[in-house]
Design an enzyme around this catalytic site. Sequence first.
Site, PDB file in Angstrom:
ATOM      1  N   GLY A  37       6.018 -10.005 -12.759  1.00 51.49           N
ATOM      2  CA  GLY A  37       7.386  -9.492 -12.822  1.00 51.49           C
ATOM      3  C   GLY A  37       7.694  -8.416 -11.808  1.00 51.49           C
ATOM      4  O   GLY A  37       8.820  -7.916 -11.747  1.00 51.49           O
ATOM      5  N   SER A 108      -3.810 -10.983  -8.749  1.00 53.03           N
ATOM      6  CA  SER A 108      -5.120 -10.554  -8.215  1.00 53.03           C
ATOM      7  C   SER A 108      -5.449  -9.127  -8.653  1.00 53.03           C
ATOM      8  O   SER A 108      -5.468  -8.212  -7.843  1.00 53.03           O
ATOM      9  CB  SER A 108      -5.167 -10.694  -6.691  1.00 53.03           C
ATOM     10  OG  SER A 108      -4.051 -10.151  -6.046  1.00 53.03           O
TER      11      SER A 108
END
Length: 198
Positions: A37, A108
Amino acid sequence: MSEKLHIIPHDHKIKKADRIAQKKHKPTILWFTGLSGSGKSTLASALEYKLHQEGINTYILDGDNIRNGLNKGLTFSDDDRQENIRRISEVAKLFVDAGIVVLTAFISPFKEDRAMARSMVESGEFIEVFVDCPLEICEQRDVKGLYQKARSGEITKFTGIDSPFEAPENPEITVQTHKLSLDESVDQLFKFVSKQIL
């Protein structure tokens, strides 16, 4: 005897330098990292459009898209998250060898994985883009409804809720998407990136 002893890479005639000369720009990995987001995919897509308009050869590797194909068998366990990033790093490395600017949009969350991705290419061929947006803003956006599911326990091991996000300490560039508009964010990135690749 290890089976790897029988794997002998072929040395092809056309090299990365030849592809760079043809394309007239430097190949690079633009590694977008940040919470779900935060705007990674939106920003990468908008930047790619601007780079494409300038004649830069690009390709986007996006988290959800990759998990629908190459990495569809992987879960969200820590081990599978690491394998997800390892595979993406290898693919991104191939794109760099092809002379292309590859934009990767993945949460990540682990520093070690991002460092591994960086180590796969030459110095100057990896730009870590920290898409910095506070958790509370990302939750308010919740464009995919994932935070709500994580808070209710429907999703577990969700980054920022019950799994950590290790923020980059020295990214090449930080974009604060909660303070800048999309156009402002893209302009900031384009000015930085164009200096590195042209």
